[in-house]
Design a protein around this motif. Structure first.
Motif, PDB file in Angstrom:
ATOM      1  N   VAL A  80       1.427  -1.333 -11.175  1.00  0.00           N
ATOM      2  CA  VAL A  80       2.432  -1.863 -12.097  1.00  0.00           C
ATOM      3  C   VAL A  80       1.952  -3.162 -12.736  1.00  0.00           C
ATOM      4  O   VAL A  80       2.143  -3.391 -13.928  1.00  0.00           O
ATOM      5  N   ALA A  81       1.294  -4.015 -11.940  1.00  0.00           N
ATOM      6  CA  ALA A  81       0.928  -5.346 -12.408  1.00  0.00           C
ATOM      7  C   ALA A  81      -0.295  -5.352 -13.307  1.00  0.00           C
ATOM      8  O   ALA A  81      -0.451  -6.243 -14.138  1.00  0.00           O
ATOM      9  N   THR A  82      -1.175  -4.389 -13.138  1.00  0.00           N
ATOM     10  CA  THR A  82      -2.432  -4.400 -13.876  1.00  0.00           C
ATOM     11  C   THR A  82      -2.546  -3.139 -14.727  1.00  0.00           C
ATOM     12  O   THR A  82      -1.752  -2.214 -14.626  1.00  0.00           O
ATOM     13  N   THR A  83      -3.591  -3.106 -15.533  1.00  0.00           N
ATOM     14  CA  THR A  83      -3.865  -1.921 -16.333  1.00  0.00           C
ATOM     15  C   THR A  83      -4.579  -0.888 -15.484  1.00  0.00           C
ATOM     16  O   THR A  83      -4.884  -1.116 -14.314  1.00  0.00           O
ATOM     17  N   SER A  84      -4.904   0.248 -16.087  1.00  0.00           N
ATOM     18  CA  SER A  84      -5.636   1.296 -15.363  1.00  0.00           C
ATOM     19  C   SER A  84      -7.033   0.831 -15.004  1.00  0.00           C
ATOM     20  O   SER A  84      -7.674   1.374 -14.115  1.00  0.00           O
ATOM     21  N   ASP A  85      -7.533  -0.197 -15.725  1.00  0.00           N
ATOM     22  CA  ASP A  85      -8.856  -0.743 -15.438  1.00  0.00           C
ATOM     23  C   ASP A  85      -8.733  -1.945 -14.522  1.00  0.00           C
ATOM     24  O   ASP A  85      -9.335  -2.996 -14.742  1.00  0.00           O
ATOM     25  N   THR A  86      -7.912  -1.793 -13.472  1.00  0.00           N
ATOM     26  CA  THR A  86      -7.693  -2.904 -12.551  1.00  0.00           C
ATOM     27  C   THR A  86      -8.970  -3.316 -11.856  1.00  0.00           C
ATOM     28  O   THR A  86      -9.944  -2.565 -11.807  1.00  0.00           O
ATOM     29  N   ASP A  87      -8.944  -4.514 -11.305  1.00  0.00           N
ATOM     30  CA  ASP A  87     -10.138  -5.089 -10.686  1.00  0.00           C
ATOM     31  C   ASP A  87     -10.794  -4.125  -9.707  1.00  0.00           C
ATOM     32  O   ASP A  87     -10.153  -3.624  -8.795  1.00  0.00           O
ATOM     33  N   ASP A  88     -12.084  -3.850  -9.902  1.00  0.00           N
ATOM     34  CA  ASP A  88     -12.791  -2.866  -9.088  1.00  0.00           C
ATOM     35  C   ASP A  88     -12.817  -3.256  -7.620  1.00  0.00           C
ATOM     36  O   ASP A  88     -12.673  -2.415  -6.736  1.00  0.00           O
ATOM     37  N   LYS A  89     -13.023  -4.533  -7.340  1.00  0.00           N
ATOM     38  CA  LYS A  89     -13.108  -4.966  -5.945  1.00  0.00           C
ATOM     39  C   LYS A  89     -11.786  -4.734  -5.228  1.00  0.00           C
ATOM     40  O   LYS A  89     -11.758  -4.277  -4.095  1.00  0.00           O
ATOM     41  N   ALA A  90     -10.693  -5.062  -5.887  1.00  0.00           N
ATOM     42  CA  ALA A  90      -9.384  -4.855  -5.266  1.00  0.00           C
ATOM     43  C   ALA A  90      -9.123  -3.371  -5.044  1.00  0.00           C
ATOM     44  O   ALA A  90      -8.651  -2.963  -3.987  1.00  0.00           O
ATOM     45  N   ILE A  94      -8.486  -1.237  -1.474  1.00  0.00           N
ATOM     46  CA  ILE A  94      -7.334  -0.368  -1.203  1.00  0.00           C
ATOM     47  C   ILE A  94      -7.809   1.010  -0.779  1.00  0.00           C
ATOM     48  O   ILE A  94      -7.274   1.626   0.136  1.00  0.00           O
ATOM     49  N   ILE A  95      -8.869   1.518  -1.414  1.00  0.00           N
ATOM     50  CA  ILE A  95      -9.422   2.824  -1.051  1.00  0.00           C
ATOM     51  C   ILE A  95      -9.924   2.801   0.390  1.00  0.00           C
ATOM     52  O   ILE A  95      -9.669   3.713   1.172  1.00  0.00           O
ATOM     53  N   LYS A  96     -10.630   1.751   0.765  1.00  0.00           N
ATOM     54  CA  LYS A  96     -11.228   1.697   2.100  1.00  0.00           C
ATOM     55  C   LYS A  96     -10.186   1.645   3.203  1.00  0.00           C
ATOM     56  O   LYS A  96     -10.440   2.076   4.321  1.00  0.00           O
ATOM     57  N   ILE A  97      -9.005   1.081   2.907  1.00  0.00           N
ATOM     58  CA  ILE A  97      -7.978   1.042   3.949  1.00  0.00           C
ATOM     59  C   ILE A  97      -6.985   2.180   3.780  1.00  0.00           C
ATOM     60  O   ILE A  97      -5.930   2.192   4.389  1.00  0.00           O
ATOM     61  N   GLY A  98      -7.332   3.163   2.926  1.00  0.00           N
ATOM     62  CA  GLY A  98      -6.550   4.391   2.884  1.00  0.00           C
ATOM     63  C   GLY A  98      -5.677   4.556   1.682  1.00  0.00           C
ATOM     64  O   GLY A  98      -4.527   4.955   1.807  1.00  0.00           O
ATOM     65  N   LYS A  99      -6.156   4.234   0.498  1.00  0.00           N
ATOM     66  CA  LYS A  99      -5.337   4.426  -0.696  1.00  0.00           C
ATOM     67  C   LYS A  99      -4.903   5.882  -0.804  1.00  0.00           C
ATOM     68  O   LYS A  99      -5.730   6.779  -0.770  1.00  0.00           O
ATOM     69  N   PRO A 100      -3.609   6.156  -0.906  1.00  0.00           N
ATOM     70  CA  PRO A 100      -3.115   7.523  -0.782  1.00  0.00           C
ATOM     71  C   PRO A 100      -3.461   8.441  -1.932  1.00  0.00           C
ATOM     72  O   PRO A 100      -3.323   9.633  -1.813  1.00  0.00           O
ATOM     73  N   ILE A 192      -9.283  -7.863   0.567  1.00  0.00           N
ATOM     74  CA  ILE A 192      -7.821  -7.835   0.667  1.00  0.00           C
ATOM     75  C   ILE A 192      -7.218  -8.954  -0.172  1.00  0.00           C
ATOM     76  O   ILE A 192      -6.215  -8.769  -0.872  1.00  0.00           O
ATOM     77  N   SER A 193      -7.849 -10.124  -0.104  1.00  0.00           N
ATOM     78  CA  SER A 193      -7.381 -11.244  -0.918  1.00  0.00           C
ATOM     79  C   SER A 193      -7.480 -10.925  -2.402  1.00  0.00           C
ATOM     80  O   SER A 193      -6.652 -11.368  -3.209  1.00  0.00           O
ATOM     81  N   ASN A 194      -8.483 -10.127  -2.785  1.00  0.00           N
ATOM     82  CA  ASN A 194      -8.615  -9.718  -4.185  1.00  0.00           C
ATOM     83  C   ASN A 194      -7.457  -8.830  -4.631  1.00  0.00           C
ATOM     84  O   ASN A 194      -7.094  -8.811  -5.811  1.00  0.00           O
ATOM     85  N   ILE A 195      -6.900  -8.050  -3.683  1.00  0.00           N
ATOM     86  CA  ILE A 195      -5.716  -7.246  -3.998  1.00  0.00           C
ATOM     87  C   ILE A 195      -4.575  -8.180  -4.399  1.00  0.00           C
ATOM     88  O   ILE A 195      -3.897  -7.979  -5.412  1.00  0.00           O
ATOM     89  N   GLU A 196      -4.370  -9.205  -3.576  1.00  0.00           N
ATOM     90  CA  GLU A 196      -3.333 -10.188  -3.882  1.00  0.00           C
ATOM     91  C   GLU A 196      -3.625 -10.896  -5.206  1.00  0.00           C
ATOM     92  O   GLU A 196      -2.721 -11.100  -6.030  1.00  0.00           O
ATOM     93  N   LYS A 197      -4.898 -11.272  -5.389  1.00  0.00           N
ATOM     94  CA  LYS A 197      -5.282 -12.027  -6.584  1.00  0.00           C
ATOM     95  C   LYS A 197      -5.072 -11.204  -7.852  1.00  0.00           C
ATOM     96  O   LYS A 197      -4.657 -11.730  -8.897  1.00  0.00           O
ATOM     97  N   SER A 198      -5.365  -9.894  -7.786  1.00  0.00           N
ATOM     98  CA  SER A 198      -5.209  -9.042  -8.970  1.00  0.00           C
ATOM     99  C   SER A 198      -3.765  -8.990  -9.432  1.00  0.00           C
ATOM    100  O   SER A 198      -3.485  -8.819 -10.618  1.00  0.00           O
ATOM    101  N   ILE A 199      -2.836  -9.147  -8.493  1.00  0.00           N
ATOM    102  CA  ILE A 199      -1.411  -9.160  -8.843  1.00  0.00           C
ATOM    103  C   ILE A 199      -0.974 -10.553  -9.274  1.00  0.00           C
ATOM    104  O   ILE A 199      -0.277 -10.723 -10.281  1.00  0.00           O
ATOM    105  N   ALA A 200      -1.423 -11.571  -8.521  1.00  0.00           N
ATOM    106  CA  ALA A 200      -1.003 -12.942  -8.805  1.00  0.00           C
ATOM    107  C   ALA A 200      -1.527 -13.452 -10.141  1.00  0.00           C
ATOM    108  O   ALA A 200      -0.910 -14.322 -10.766  1.00  0.00           O
ATOM    109  N   THR A 201      -2.671 -12.946 -10.591  1.00  0.00           N
ATOM    110  CA  THR A 201      -3.278 -13.419 -11.843  1.00  0.00           C
ATOM    111  C   THR A 201      -3.088 -12.445 -12.998  1.00  0.00           C
ATOM    112  O   THR A 201      -3.724 -12.585 -14.039  1.00  0.00           O
TER     113      THR A 201
END
Length: 486
Positions: A80-90, A94-100, A192-201
């Protein structure tokens, strides 16, 4: 054409195929709660809402209500917060911890270039076996950390951690593997912090929209009157998205940590709560509304093992430099291995399960009670230690399980549904057109209202102006507010 699975009330599982002009039911099945019990050729979200929203509203008013959140929430909010080209690292984290929603086998396979060559193949083989036994399909980073911890412990028993004279090849390999684990955990916490950062920024309007949906999502569960038992929120996530949403919503979270500057984890589970004294009224204090109990089953990136205690450090949301926050008095011996992510990488605890054994005890105690409802969102049923507790919960006839998931990668959810067998106690809302965060909040989740004045007003309007008997009105079940029929 997307495939969605719906099962509410006493109906059987129904597959809904979505298209631009609505949903159609596959295999000629029907939804008993639609008008006259007949299913039209095309069904829209409003029609589905007439059955799903009141059903969830009634379940959410169970005596005991628990919410289990998986990585699906992190992914949904990031979407919701980012575009489809969201930050690759984030996204990779998410994929590594089980993105559904991941279907790319290349991305979901574990890629650990830093792993020492001496043990690399053995570790990857063992990680794969663990994932297969857990019926997860693809291994996750928790499997990798667990295997490396076990291998390091075995090498210590063999004496490879000791050095007498010149370092041996076994000791050098042990030291290298230990450094590998530190780097893996550090890279993972930064991810994980990058996940937060992608939303916060994110762009202001998108960020506000994302947090608006998060707040409404949380308050749909937490809006329980003070006479009800507190909502229990459990999560397997390491990020602080739920904490951020609760802060914005004014939702008070009660966990096992006490203190202000560096809160400490307490094993004692006192029944701490929040009360207030109504002005001008004598007697016992009343429960404060907007309070929930919160448990992070797999730990958090801001939990560290100081050697004597588990403490929560003041790590800002979306911080890009975690190491600098470990350079503080009292944390001189703390490195990335002491970050409390499951399973615990620290070797100097009395038991490797601390503090997780305490957290899972809370999980079992909250669920396995009569008149208890558990709602899972974005959880793919890949953790058997959690699934066992859910299975035990369903042995109590008055309990109910609501599974909400963006999709069913690998078919784990349906397999678990069939395995559990208690279909009358399970609700399924699966599919990108039904379980997407925006759709849930806009159509299916109960509106966060505990306003008694609104309830009284609606009751007066029904009594004075409604000519349709309550029991015969097709909108009877959807006309609810705060769990009270109107």
């Amino acid at each position: 054409m997307a495939e969605n699975i719906l099962k509410i009330r006493d109906d059987e599982c129904v597959v809904l195929n979505s298209s631009d002009d609505g949903f159609e039911i596959r295999e000629g099945k029907s939804l008993s709660w639609l008008a006259s019990g007949k299913s039209p050729s095309k069904i829209d979200l409003s029609s589905l809402r007439s059955g799903i929203e009141p059903w969830l509203t009634s379940l959410f008013q169970s005596e005991h209500l628990s919410l289990l959140v998986g990585t699906g929430l992190s992914y949904s909010l990031s979407k919701v917060a980012t575009t489809s080209d969201t930050d690759d690292k984030a996204t990779d984290t998410i994929i590594k911890i089980g993105k559904p929603t991941s279907t790319d086998s290349k991305k979901t396979s574990m890629d650990i270039p830093a792993l020492t060559e001496k043990y690399r193949e053995n570790i990857l083989s063992s990680v794969k076996d663990i994932a297969e036994k857990g019926r997860r399909g693809n291994a996750n980073i928790e499997d990798t950390i667990r295997v490396i911890n076990e291998l390091l412990r075995g090498l210590e028993i063999l004496g490879h951690s000791k050095i007498e004279g010149e370092p041996t090849s076994e000791h050098l390999a042990f030291t290298e593997l230990k450094d590998n684990l530190k780097q893996i955990i550090l890279d993972f916490t930064i991810g994980i912090s990058n996940i937060e950062k992608s939303i916060a920024t994110a762009e202001l309007s998108k960020r506000e929209e994302a947090f608006g949906y998060l707040v409404n999502f949380l308050m749909s569960f937490a809006s329980r009157s003070g006479t009800r038992e507190r909502l229990n929120i459990f999560t397997t996530n390491y990020d602080r998205i739920i904490e951020a949403g609760a802060e914005l919503a004014g939702l008070h979270l009660l966990d096992r940590f006490t203190g202000t500057l560096a809160p400490i984890f307490r094993s004692s589970r006192l029944d701490v709560d929040m009360h207030y004294n109504p002005p001008g009224i004598r007697g016992e204090p009343r429960y404060l509304e907007g309070v929930a109990r919160f448990t992070k089953l797999h730990g958090s990136i801001d939990w560290v093992d100081t050697g004597t205690d588990i403490r929560r450090i003041g790590l800002p949301f979306g911080s890009s430099d975690i190491k600098s926050f470990l350079n503080a008095p009292g944390l001189s011996d703390v490195d990335s291995r002491k970050v409390m992510i499951y399973p615990n990488s620290a070797k100097d605890r009395e038991t490797a399960e601390y503090p997780y054994v305490e957290l899972f005890r809370d999980f079992a105690a909250a669920l396995c009670r009569p008149n208890s409802t558990l709602v899972t969102f974005g959880y793919g049923f890949g953790d058997e230690h959690i699934n066992r507790v859910i299975k035990d919960m369903l042995t109590i006839p008055s309990t109910h399980l609501v599974i909400i998931s963006f999709n069913d990668t690998g078919g784990r959810i349906i397999k678990k549904y069939e395995e559990l067998g208690r279909h009358s106690q399970i609700t399924l809302i699966i599919g990108e057109d039904l379980a997407e965060l925006k759709t849930l909040v806009d159509y299916f989740l109960p509106k966060p209202s505990i306003d008694k004045a609104s309830i009284r007003m609606s009751e007066l309007l029904r009594q004075r102006y409604s000519s349709i008997p309550k029991d015969e009105s097709p909108q009877h079940f959807s006309a609810t507010m705060g769990g009270v029929e109107i």
